[in-house]
Scaffold this motif. Structure first.
Motif, mmCIF file in Angstrom:
data_model
loop_
_atom_site.group_PDB
_atom_site.id
_atom_site.type_symbol
_atom_site.label_atom_id
_atom_site.label_comp_id
_atom_site.label_asym_id
_atom_site.label_seq_id
_atom_site.Cartn_x
_atom_site.Cartn_y
_atom_site.Cartn_z
ATOM 1 N N GLU A 213 9.601 -30.440 -59.585
ATOM 2 C CA GLU A 213 9.833 -31.772 -60.245
ATOM 3 C C GLU A 213 10.781 -32.574 -59.691
ATOM 4 O OE1 GLU A 213 6.628 -31.656 -62.158
ATOM 5 O OE2 GLU A 213 8.019 -33.492 -62.099
ATOM 6 N N GLU A 214 12.039 -31.748 -59.235
ATOM 7 C CA GLU A 214 13.105 -32.566 -58.617
ATOM 8 C C GLU A 214 12.714 -33.036 -57.525
ATOM 9 O OE1 GLU A 214 16.606 -29.303 -58.863
ATOM 10 O OE2 GLU A 214 17.318 -31.152 -57.942
ATOM 11 N N GLY A 215 11.910 -32.720 -56.615
ATOM 12 C CA GLY A 215 11.388 -33.613 -55.399
ATOM 13 C C GLY A 215 10.537 -34.733 -55.781
ATOM 14 N N ILE A 216 10.101 -34.597 -57.053
ATOM 15 C CA ILE A 216 9.048 -35.746 -57.314
ATOM 16 C C ILE A 216 9.993 -36.855 -57.809
ATOM 17 C CG2 ILE A 216 7.224 -36.462 -59.120
ATOM 18 C CD1 ILE A 216 6.083 -34.652 -57.029
ATOM 19 N N GLU A 217 11.020 -36.439 -58.556
ATOM 20 C CA GLU A 217 11.767 -37.342 -59.246
ATOM 21 C C GLU A 217 12.804 -38.058 -58.065
ATOM 22 O OE1 GLU A 217 11.906 -37.981 -62.190
ATOM 23 O OE2 GLU A 217 13.685 -39.395 -62.053
ATOM 24 N N ALA A 218 13.138 -37.167 -56.822
ATOM 25 C CA ALA A 218 13.607 -37.992 -55.775
ATOM 26 C C ALA A 218 12.669 -38.854 -55.079
ATOM 27 C CB ALA A 218 14.108 -36.592 -54.810
ATOM 28 N N TYR B 51 15.713 -35.415 -45.224
ATOM 29 C CA TYR B 51 14.645 -35.638 -44.692
ATOM 30 C C TYR B 51 14.709 -36.910 -43.753
ATOM 31 C CZ TYR B 51 9.649 -36.981 -44.697
ATOM 32 O OH TYR B 51 8.351 -37.298 -43.915
ATOM 33 N N ASP B 52 14.057 -36.693 -42.678
ATOM 34 C CA ASP B 52 14.143 -37.893 -41.611
ATOM 35 C C ASP B 52 13.014 -38.700 -41.795
ATOM 36 O OD1 ASP B 52 14.774 -37.818 -37.898
ATOM 37 O OD2 ASP B 52 13.941 -39.350 -39.369
ATOM 38 N N VAL B 53 12.985 -39.913 -42.056
ATOM 39 C CA VAL B 53 11.732 -40.847 -42.459
ATOM 40 C C VAL B 53 11.051 -41.362 -41.292
ATOM 41 C CG1 VAL B 53 12.764 -41.499 -44.742
ATOM 42 C CG2 VAL B 53 13.334 -42.853 -42.520
ATOM 43 N N ARG C 47 3.698 -40.640 -48.910
ATOM 44 C CA ARG C 47 2.756 -39.582 -48.305
ATOM 45 C C ARG C 47 3.113 -38.134 -48.432
ATOM 46 N NH1 ARG C 47 2.327 -39.416 -43.610
ATOM 47 N NH2 ARG C 47 3.233 -41.624 -42.619
ATOM 48 N N ASN C 48 4.383 -38.215 -48.545
ATOM 49 C CA ASN C 48 5.009 -36.517 -48.528
ATOM 50 C C ASN C 48 5.568 -36.268 -49.784
ATOM 51 O OD1 ASN C 48 5.548 -35.193 -45.522
ATOM 52 N ND2 ASN C 48 5.723 -37.712 -45.158
ATOM 53 N N LYS C 49 4.884 -36.687 -50.964
ATOM 54 C CA LYS C 49 5.292 -36.529 -52.266
ATOM 55 C C LYS C 49 4.930 -34.894 -52.634
ATOM 56 C CE LYS C 49 4.277 -38.320 -56.819
ATOM 57 N NZ LYS C 49 3.682 -39.332 -57.622
ATOM 58 N N ASN C 50 3.697 -34.587 -52.181
ATOM 59 C CA ASN C 50 3.383 -33.476 -52.400
ATOM 60 C C ASN C 50 4.233 -32.159 -51.773
ATOM 61 O OD1 ASN C 50 1.281 -34.069 -54.082
ATOM 62 N ND2 ASN C 50 -0.211 -34.048 -52.393
ATOM 63 N N THR C 51 4.442 -32.515 -50.483
ATOM 64 C CA THR C 51 5.448 -31.617 -49.842
ATOM 65 C C THR C 51 6.774 -31.522 -50.455
ATOM 66 O OG1 THR C 51 4.468 -32.709 -47.779
ATOM 67 C CG2 THR C 51 6.223 -31.283 -47.514
ATOM 68 N N PHE C 52 7.383 -32.701 -50.863
ATOM 69 C CA PHE C 52 8.523 -32.488 -51.591
ATOM 70 C C PHE C 52 8.420 -31.769 -53.094
ATOM 71 C CE2 PHE C 52 10.306 -35.045 -48.693
ATOM 72 C CZ PHE C 52 9.860 -36.647 -48.715
ATOM 73 N N PHE C 53 7.168 -31.957 -53.677
ATOM 74 C CA PHE C 53 6.813 -31.139 -54.949
ATOM 75 C C PHE C 53 6.770 -29.600 -54.675
ATOM 76 C CE2 PHE C 53 5.763 -30.054 -59.102
ATOM 77 C CZ PHE C 53 4.517 -29.227 -58.942
ATOM 78 N N GLU C 54 6.102 -29.241 -53.355
ATOM 79 C CA GLU C 54 5.774 -27.796 -53.166
ATOM 80 C C GLU C 54 7.569 -27.146 -52.743
ATOM 81 O OE1 GLU C 54 1.675 -28.945 -51.182
ATOM 82 O OE2 GLU C 54 3.228 -28.161 -50.049
ATOM 83 N N GLU C 55 8.271 -27.978 -52.073
ATOM 84 C CA GLU C 55 9.440 -27.402 -51.816
ATOM 85 C C GLU C 55 10.397 -27.564 -53.050
ATOM 86 O OE1 GLU C 55 9.437 -29.258 -47.286
ATOM 87 O OE2 GLU C 55 11.273 -28.503 -48.003
#
Ligand SMILES: O=P(O)(O)OC[C@@]1(O)O[C@H](CO)[C@@H](O)[C@@H]1O
Ligand SMILES: [Mn+2]
Length: 450
Positions: free
Chosen positions: A54-59, A141-143, A43-51
């Motif tokens: 692409e590295e966020g998406i991969e992670a 990131y605290d899940v 659910r936080n995929k977009n947040t990771f992308f914004e921050e």
């Protein structure tokens, strides 16, 4: 039966297998928690992308891959494997796995359904952390953060009631007569005790916030306290004999080994504030977790977040408390620690050998309060003790200082009961050890005054 083999295994024989709380936790609740972790990251995929681009998406993708693999291992009873991240406690975890393999012998590998529940449950949370650590930039990131913060917001009325009560005492705390002081002490001790109901591991992440008034509900809850050593705790804080001997006017230091964030943390901060503002105690040392743990356990971020939330609250007494708590932390009247030992699987009787620095620090305390069920399981080694065994026996030599467990029962281990007490409870309420309705205030003084 050898004490070692008494460890509360997931199940000790096929007959118990379907019945044990440990088995049902591993079969049902832990996979549910893992699935919610995977969903939260997705659910936080977009947040990771914004921050992080692409590295966020991969992670995000890789972390989900590791967590899905973990869930499959758990559900298909695969062998427990060594940790691969380079966190400084990985070696301690991998040595523990080797120790566990030796205990279980060569015929049987250390796996999810054949090893002690305490071990594999702690291991699952450390593997969740590994999945994030191996995927920078989302390593920090605290899940569980969303659940912990929501639990605070959903308990707002109870939080405000509690802070209003505290402000009512604080005004004339130092002029209170001893008996009035004891009444407030006993009230806030019980509020902290029952705050332990608000735990997101037992609810597998479902809302478990405080809806009723924490003070008004105490009288209806009191009959559910199975062991009540309040007087012994009070005596430790106030015994003149003890203080004369030590030439002290007040107790120097109380340590609180914290459990859950959200409402329970507020009850602990309110209790700690009362202990200091009433003049009973000089300093409070809090012990939290160095990584996200058992869904709702407190990390340094959770403590800072709650103090900031309180300070910024538009409720007069809540914000006053927040300002006071921030001041205590700045002055060093309150200190916060997060030793890695608290997020390892060790029983506390191993602390002196496995974490001598932490044991030595706790020895400086005049009283150590252990919040919650997981701490109780580690205090007693999560063993299948007879219920009438006394608390000291179950501690097996652990005793850095006078200590007290404040625990709502959510696992099938309980000692220190009177003869017949367990039998009566079982006939009245068969799930009394695991349904969270009952609690103990259980004290032990390793060095009773001569
Ligand atoms: O330590 P806490 O927060 O009071 O409880 C932790 C807990 O919910 O998790 C384990 C079961 O999954 C048990 O120790 C207990 O039920
Ligand atoms: Mn907890």
């Amino acid at each position: 039966m050898e004490v070692e083999t008494m460890v509360n295994n997931v199940f000790s024989n096929p007959v118990e297998m379907k019945l044990s709380f440990a088995y049902l936790t591993i079969r049902d609740r832990m996979p549910t928690i893992l699935t919610k972790v995977i969903d939260t990251i997705h659910r936080n995929k977009n947040t990771f992308f914004e921050e992080y681009g692409e590295e966020g998406i991969e992670a995000e993708k890789n972390a989900i891959g590791l967590l899905s693999k973990l869930r499959n291992e758990l559900q298909t009873d695969k062998p427990v494997v060594e940790l691969k991240d380079d966190l400084k406690d990985s070696e301690a975890w991998n040595q523990y796995l080797q120790r566990q393999q030796k205990l279980q012998g060569d015929q049987e590998c250390v796996s999810w359904f054949s090893s002690p529940w305490l071990y594999v449950e702690c291991y699952m949370y450390r593997r969740i952390h590994e999945a994030l650590l191996l995927n920078p930039p989302i390593s920090e990131y605290d899940v569980f953060n969303e659940g912990k913060t929501q639990s605070f917001f959903d308990s707002q009325q109870a939080v405000m009631d509690l802070c209003t009560y505290l402000e009512g005492i604080r005004k004339n705390a130092k002029e209170l007569f001893q008996n009035q002081l004891f009444e407030h002490f006993s009230t806030l001790l019980q509020v902290s005790l029952w705050g332990n109901k608000c735990d997101l591991s037992i609810s597998a992440g479902e809302d478990n916030s405080q809806k009723s008034s924490p003070i008004e509900s105490l009288s209806s809850l009191h009959p559910f306290i199975l062991v009540d050593d309040t007087n012994a705790v009070w005596a430790t804080l106030t015994s003149a004999r003890r203080q004369e001997k030590l030439g002290k006017t007040k107790v120097d230091r109380v340590d609180i080994v914290l459990d859950n964030a959200g409402f329970e943390l507020v009850t602990d901060l309110v209790f700690a504030d009362f202990l200091v503002s009433s003049g009973l105690v000089r300093q409070i040392h809090f012990h939290g977790k160095s990584l996200p743990w058992f869904v709702s356990d407190v990390t340094a971020n959770d403590l800072q977040w709650i103090v900031r939330q309180a300070m910024a609250a538009n409720h007069r007494w809540l914000s006053k408390c927040g300002v006071q708590w921030q001041t205590y932390l700045k002055q060093g009247v309150w200190r916060y620690h997060d030793h890695p030992f608290w997020t390892q699987p060790h029983e506390f009787c191993d602390m002196a050998s496995d974490a001598p620095d932490l044991y030595a620090s706790l020895q400086e305390a005049d009283l150590v309060l252990f919040k919650g069920d997981l701490n109780y399981r580690k205090l007693t080694g999560d063993r299948d003790w007879e219920h009438v065994v006394d608390f000291n026996t179950a501690l097996r030599g652990f005793g850095p200082a006078p200590l007290c467990s404040l625990r709502t029962l959510k696992a099938n281990v309980q000692v220190g009961l009177q003869p017949g007490q367990a039998e009566k409870l079982t006939s009245r309420d068969p799930s009394w050890m695991t349904n969270g309705k009952y609690a103990v205030i259980q004290f032990h003084n390793p060095t009773p005054e001569d």
